[in-house]
Design an enzyme around this catalytic site. Structure first.
Site, mmCIF file in Angstrom:
data_model
loop_
_atom_site.group_PDB
_atom_site.id
_atom_site.type_symbol
_atom_site.label_atom_id
_atom_site.label_comp_id
_atom_site.label_asym_id
_atom_site.label_seq_id
_atom_site.Cartn_x
_atom_site.Cartn_y
_atom_site.Cartn_z
ATOM 1 N N HIS A 28 -59.193 -10.130 17.327
ATOM 2 C CA HIS A 28 -58.392 -9.164 16.569
ATOM 3 C C HIS A 28 -58.897 -8.945 15.142
ATOM 4 C CE1 HIS A 28 -56.135 -12.868 15.883
ATOM 5 N NE2 HIS A 28 -55.519 -12.792 17.026
ATOM 6 N N HIS A 82 -48.103 -23.023 21.891
ATOM 7 C CA HIS A 82 -48.257 -21.742 21.193
ATOM 8 C C HIS A 82 -48.342 -20.638 22.245
ATOM 9 C CE1 HIS A 82 -49.537 -18.619 18.596
ATOM 10 N NE2 HIS A 82 -50.813 -18.898 18.487
ATOM 11 N N GLU A 84 -49.382 -17.454 22.064
ATOM 12 C CA GLU A 84 -50.370 -16.369 22.024
ATOM 13 C C GLU A 84 -51.227 -16.415 23.296
ATOM 14 O OE1 GLU A 84 -52.509 -15.904 18.312
ATOM 15 O OE2 GLU A 84 -53.181 -13.906 18.905
ATOM 16 N N ASP A 86 -54.240 -16.216 24.194
ATOM 17 C CA ASP A 86 -55.467 -17.008 24.388
ATOM 18 C C ASP A 86 -55.126 -18.414 24.900
ATOM 19 O OD1 ASP A 86 -54.340 -17.108 21.806
ATOM 20 O OD2 ASP A 86 -56.167 -17.892 20.899
ATOM 21 N N HIS A 148 -49.659 -20.764 14.209
ATOM 22 C CA HIS A 148 -50.062 -19.483 13.691
ATOM 23 C C HIS A 148 -49.033 -18.380 13.967
ATOM 24 C CE1 HIS A 148 -52.679 -15.915 15.174
ATOM 25 N NE2 HIS A 148 -52.547 -15.755 13.895
ATOM 26 N N ASP A 167 -53.480 -23.933 17.282
ATOM 27 C CA ASP A 167 -54.451 -23.240 16.422
ATOM 28 C C ASP A 167 -54.850 -24.059 15.184
ATOM 29 O OD1 ASP A 167 -54.678 -20.973 17.974
ATOM 30 O OD2 ASP A 167 -53.310 -19.759 16.787
ATOM 31 N N TYR A 195 -62.552 -19.925 9.965
ATOM 32 C CA TYR A 195 -61.305 -19.890 10.731
ATOM 33 C C TYR A 195 -60.101 -19.965 9.788
ATOM 34 C CZ TYR A 195 -57.964 -21.070 14.423
ATOM 35 O OH TYR A 195 -56.888 -21.071 15.278
ATOM 36 N N HIS A 228 -58.818 -24.587 19.748
ATOM 37 C CA HIS A 228 -60.105 -23.882 19.627
ATOM 38 C C HIS A 228 -61.113 -24.826 18.974
ATOM 39 C CE1 HIS A 228 -58.364 -19.940 20.472
ATOM 40 N NE2 HIS A 228 -57.470 -20.113 19.518
HETATM 41 FE FE1 FEO Z 1 -52.722 -17.933 17.654
HETATM 42 FE FE2 FEO Z 1 -55.385 -19.281 19.368
HETATM 43 O O1 FEO Z 1 -53.845 -18.248 19.123
#
Ligand code: FEO
Length: 403
Positions: A28, A82, A84, A86, A148, A167, A195, A228
């Protein structure tokens, strides 16, 4: 099931069962030049727990890694730290395949997951600070709202002293290595900073509170396992916590970022003269023409800077599109404690200068001296003015940094 994918044991009970995305180059708006990983983890003891899942296209890879350790249908619980996509894109398919007894998430996470995937997932909400025993596992949930997303939480796994941090403390970096201490340090720290700048920066005040909250819990932490990038262990745990504390503080450094775009090189000449003045005044400078830099690079440089000097010519009563792009992005990430000024050349109307100045004011940037607006091509006098502005900003920057 593809048996080339294997789980990697990371502690007495925990396995990495995530996916490596070597291809992704945009997250994004944040350019991810070195790819990413979506980390999921499997806890194997009296009961079996899957900690987070992966992006939807990587469902098969995750399940194959799980199957290298246990029968996926033996998973008892899924914890979603989380919502989101991903980390939850593969959640509906995982729930369908595994049929866990329960899926846990924070209260906000339960709502967000229902909004994403419908109510049929049947998520059980957990509370901030709640301790849960699942078989022989001792788990504590720690809400980390806005880090996040509003739903985010950490899960502390006391058995192995592991903090699952979704995250937080992550980075977009595809590697064959699973631990941070195995990764080339030049790459590691660069990606950790990128990041933070591109994802975490606007929530820096919350990071400071969270570090205080987690610090106050006196948790033993053998590892921090983000969703991540590589896993932090040993000295890496303290190192990344210290870096987050430093970045969250946003203390200005004696470095200026000159960001601009140019049409016929006039604004570029001005940028270079300003940069020379900054250097002469004692500042480190990064000059970033937007036709050869990405917005993600600019915010990364600003993470450890103290000044932003922004320039654009005027095109059709506006700043150039590349400058509108980067300034919108940078403003949204809310860097603090910056000084700066604006400049640019124009032909007849020259609105770009006031537009850039308004954005810096909205960012609460302290404007040093006067903006510089030049008709068509800067002459020697105009370039001297630019040079002098650079020097003036350098002097103020040194004061700001206490140097
Ligand atoms: Fe806020 Fe890795 O997603």
């Amino acid at each position: 099931m593809n048996d080339s994918y294997k789980a990697i044991k990371i502690s007495d009970h925990a396995y990495w069962v995530g996916a490596v995305d070597w291809s992704i180059r945009d997250f994004h708006g944040y350019t991810t030049e070195r790819g990413s990983t979506y980390n999921a983890y499997l806890l194997v003891g009296d009961r079996i727990v899957l900690m987070d899942t992966v992006k939807a296209p990587f469902f098969d890879e995750m399940m194959a890694r799980v199957a290298s350790v246990v029968n996926p249908e033996d998973i008892d619980y899924i914890i979603s730290n989380h919502s989101e996509m991903d980390h939850t894109g593969a959640l509906p398919a995982t729930v369908a395949a595994v049929k866990p007894e329960k899926v846990f998430a924070s209260a906000m996470g339960a709502k967000a997951l229902a909004k994403h995937y419908g109510p049929s997932l049947g998520v059980t909400a957990v509370k901030d600070g709640e301790n849960m025993r699942l078989g022989n596992f001792d788990l504590t949930f720690i809400e980390t709202r806005m880090l996040h997303w509003p739903d985010s939480m950490f899960t502390y796994f006391a058995n192995d002293a592991v903090l699952f941090s979704q995250d937080g403390f992550g980075m977009h970096l595809a590697t064959s290595e699973r631990f941070a201490d195995e990764v080339d340090p030049c790459v590691l720290w660069d990606e950790a900073a990128r990041y933070y700048a591109n994802i975490i920066l606007p929530f820096s005040s919350l990071v400071m509170k969270l570090l205080g909250k987690v610090g106050g819990m006196n948790l033993k932490m053998n590892m921090i396992t983000p969703d991540h990038g590589p896993i932090w262990r040993g000295e890496g745990v303290g190192a990344i916590l210290d870096l987050y504390a430093k970045w969250a503080e946003q203390r200005p450094n004696n470095k200026a970022v000159v960001v601009f775009d140019t049409m016929w090189h006039s604004t570029e000449k001005m940028a270079r003269a300003i940069a020379e003045g900054l250097v002469e005044g004692g500042s480190r400078v990064k000059v970033m023409p937007m036709h050869s830099h990405h917005r993600s690079d600019v915010i990364t440089e600003l993470l450890c800077a103290g000044a932003i000097v922004a320039g654009s010519p005027t095109l059709n009563n506006n700043m150039l599109p590349a400058m509108a792009d980067v300034m919108t992005y940078v403003k949204g990430l809310k860097p603090l404690n910056l000084i700066g000024q604006v400049f640019g050349s124009h032909g007849w109307s020259g609105e770009s200068i006031s537009q850039l100045a308004n954005i810096l004011k909205e960012m609460k940037v302290e404007l040093v001296g006067e903006s510089i607006k030049v008709e068509y091509v800067p002459d020697d006098a105009a370039l001297k003015k630019c040079h002098d502005l650079g020097r003036q900003i350098a002097v103020r920057l040194a004061e700001t940094c206490g140097k």
